[in-house]
Design a protein around this motif. Sequence first.
Motif, PDB file in Angstrom:
ATOM      1  N   TYR A  75     -39.261  -4.672  21.838  1.00 52.19           N
ATOM      2  CA  TYR A  75     -39.474  -3.237  21.651  1.00 52.19           C
ATOM      3  C   TYR A  75     -39.286  -2.559  23.000  1.00 52.19           C
ATOM      4  O   TYR A  75     -39.723  -3.083  24.025  1.00 52.19           O
ATOM      5  N   GLU A 104     -46.861 -14.433  13.668  1.00 49.78           N
ATOM      6  CA  GLU A 104     -46.447 -13.137  14.209  1.00 49.78           C
ATOM      7  C   GLU A 104     -47.677 -12.323  14.595  1.00 49.78           C
ATOM      8  O   GLU A 104     -48.753 -12.505  14.014  1.00 49.78           O
ATOM      9  N   ASP A 105     -47.508 -11.438  15.565  1.00 43.62           N
ATOM     10  CA  ASP A 105     -48.637 -10.581  15.962  1.00 43.62           C
ATOM     11  C   ASP A 105     -48.849  -9.443  14.970  1.00 43.62           C
ATOM     12  O   ASP A 105     -49.962  -9.179  14.544  1.00 43.62           O
ATOM     13  N   ILE A 106     -47.738  -8.748  14.624  1.00 45.26           N
ATOM     14  CA  ILE A 106     -47.866  -7.585  13.737  1.00 45.26           C
ATOM     15  C   ILE A 106     -46.584  -7.401  12.950  1.00 45.26           C
ATOM     16  O   ILE A 106     -45.494  -7.585  13.493  1.00 45.26           O
ATOM     17  N   ASP A 108     -44.434  -4.654  11.184  1.00 43.01           N
ATOM     18  CA  ASP A 108     -44.292  -3.199  11.213  1.00 43.01           C
ATOM     19  C   ASP A 108     -43.202  -2.825  10.207  1.00 43.01           C
ATOM     20  O   ASP A 108     -43.468  -2.748   9.013  1.00 43.01           O
ATOM     21  N   SER A 109     -41.950  -2.646  10.633  1.00 46.10           N
ATOM     22  CA  SER A 109     -40.879  -2.350   9.686  1.00 46.10           C
ATOM     23  C   SER A 109     -40.563  -3.563   8.809  1.00 46.10           C
ATOM     24  O   SER A 109     -40.030  -3.429   7.718  1.00 46.10           O
ATOM     25  N   GLY A 110     -40.860  -4.758   9.323  1.00 47.67           N
ATOM     26  CA  GLY A 110     -40.536  -5.988   8.603  1.00 47.67           C
ATOM     27  C   GLY A 110     -39.185  -6.558   9.006  1.00 47.67           C
ATOM     28  O   GLY A 110     -38.792  -7.631   8.557  1.00 47.67           O
ATOM     29  N   ARG A 111     -38.470  -5.854   9.879  1.00 49.47           N
ATOM     30  CA  ARG A 111     -37.109  -6.282  10.246  1.00 49.47           C
ATOM     31  C   ARG A 111     -37.089  -7.601  11.006  1.00 49.47           C
ATOM     32  O   ARG A 111     -36.234  -8.444  10.767  1.00 49.47           O
ATOM     33  N   THR A 112     -38.017  -7.771  11.934  1.00 40.81           N
ATOM     34  CA  THR A 112     -38.045  -8.998  12.730  1.00 40.81           C
ATOM     35  C   THR A 112     -38.233 -10.209  11.818  1.00 40.81           C
ATOM     36  O   THR A 112     -37.482 -11.181  11.886  1.00 40.81           O
ATOM     37  N   LYS A 136     -49.047  -3.618   9.225  1.00 39.57           N
ATOM     38  CA  LYS A 136     -49.010  -2.151   9.181  1.00 39.57           C
ATOM     39  C   LYS A 136     -48.152  -1.765   7.972  1.00 39.57           C
ATOM     40  O   LYS A 136     -46.990  -1.381   8.122  1.00 39.57           O
ATOM     41  N   GLU A 156     -50.636   3.411  13.407  1.00 45.33           N
ATOM     42  CA  GLU A 156     -50.932   3.788  14.798  1.00 45.33           C
ATOM     43  C   GLU A 156     -50.347   2.694  15.678  1.00 45.33           C
ATOM     44  O   GLU A 156     -50.200   1.560  15.228  1.00 45.33           O
ATOM     45  N   PHE A 157     -50.064   3.014  16.930  1.00 40.62           N
ATOM     46  CA  PHE A 157     -49.594   1.971  17.846  1.00 40.62           C
ATOM     47  C   PHE A 157     -50.815   1.231  18.372  1.00 40.62           C
ATOM     48  O   PHE A 157     -51.765   1.851  18.842  1.00 40.62           O
ATOM     49  N   VAL A 158     -50.801  -0.089  18.261  1.00 42.75           N
ATOM     50  CA  VAL A 158     -51.954  -0.880  18.705  1.00 42.75           C
ATOM     51  C   VAL A 158     -51.547  -1.819  19.839  1.00 42.75           C
ATOM     52  O   VAL A 158     -50.404  -2.273  19.900  1.00 42.75           O
ATOM     53  N   LEU A 163     -50.572  -7.993  22.221  1.00 43.17           N
ATOM     54  CA  LEU A 163     -49.647  -6.889  21.902  1.00 43.17           C
ATOM     55  C   LEU A 163     -49.548  -5.929  23.081  1.00 43.17           C
ATOM     56  O   LEU A 163     -50.562  -5.610  23.713  1.00 43.17           O
ATOM     57  N   ASP A 164     -48.333  -5.457  23.319  1.00 45.80           N
ATOM     58  CA  ASP A 164     -48.106  -4.632  24.509  1.00 45.80           C
ATOM     59  C   ASP A 164     -47.580  -3.249  24.196  1.00 45.80           C
ATOM     60  O   ASP A 164     -47.079  -2.975  23.106  1.00 45.80           O
TER      61      ASP A 164
END
Length: 184
Positions: A75, A104-106, A108-112, A136, A156-158, A163-164
């Motif tokens: 990211y 995985e950590d999170i 999000d979009s699911g793309r990874t 998310k 929200e961004f966490v 996570l960074d």
Amino acid sequence: MEPEDRMTDHALKPLFGRAQLDARIAELGQEISTLYRGRNPLLVAILKGSFMFLADLCRAIDEPHEVDFVATEAYIHGRVSAGHVRLLKDTDVDIAGRDVLIVEDIVDSGRTLSKICQLFGARNPASLRVATLLDKPERREVEIPVTFVGFHVPDEFVVGYGLDLAEQYRHLDGIYICRVEDGE
Ligand code: IMP
Ligand code: MG
């Protein structure tokens, strides 16, 4: 510049503390131990965000298992750079015939995860599942089955616990909602 000074641009609001993380990861470890009993699963963590989760999760699993790592395109300052995902580092071992659990950590979009599941699925693993610390769901663009979820989080961004935001905050012991201070 002191490390503290670099963090003053953002307001951090605690979301999950150490005790909550420990308790939930202990439960996940038990569920994973039960599901993979006698199977010597291969836990494949996606770098870098999942390194702390993997470290605690693997110690909560009381069955023999192995760990490996993959790395995907990072990211950039909290935003995904493009609609595609690039693999920067592959697994060291052959996953054919293995029971693979992607860590995985999170999501999000699911793309990874979609990309990694597509790639790994073509290599004939005995099974392929996903464990994520955070989910998310409101941000999902690509549907992807996730077997183990630690916690659902709001849109929200966490940061923290691996996570960074632009490589900062990974060391924090808990998960925090991170908002930009507008200075007003
Ligand atoms: P996805 O491909 O959109 O699902 O994004 C997955 C990756 O984006 C995660 O593995 C994280 O590294 C990163 N990411 C997504 N949301 C967050 C967030 O709120 N904080 C930190 N990293 C995030
Ligand atoms: Mg990640």
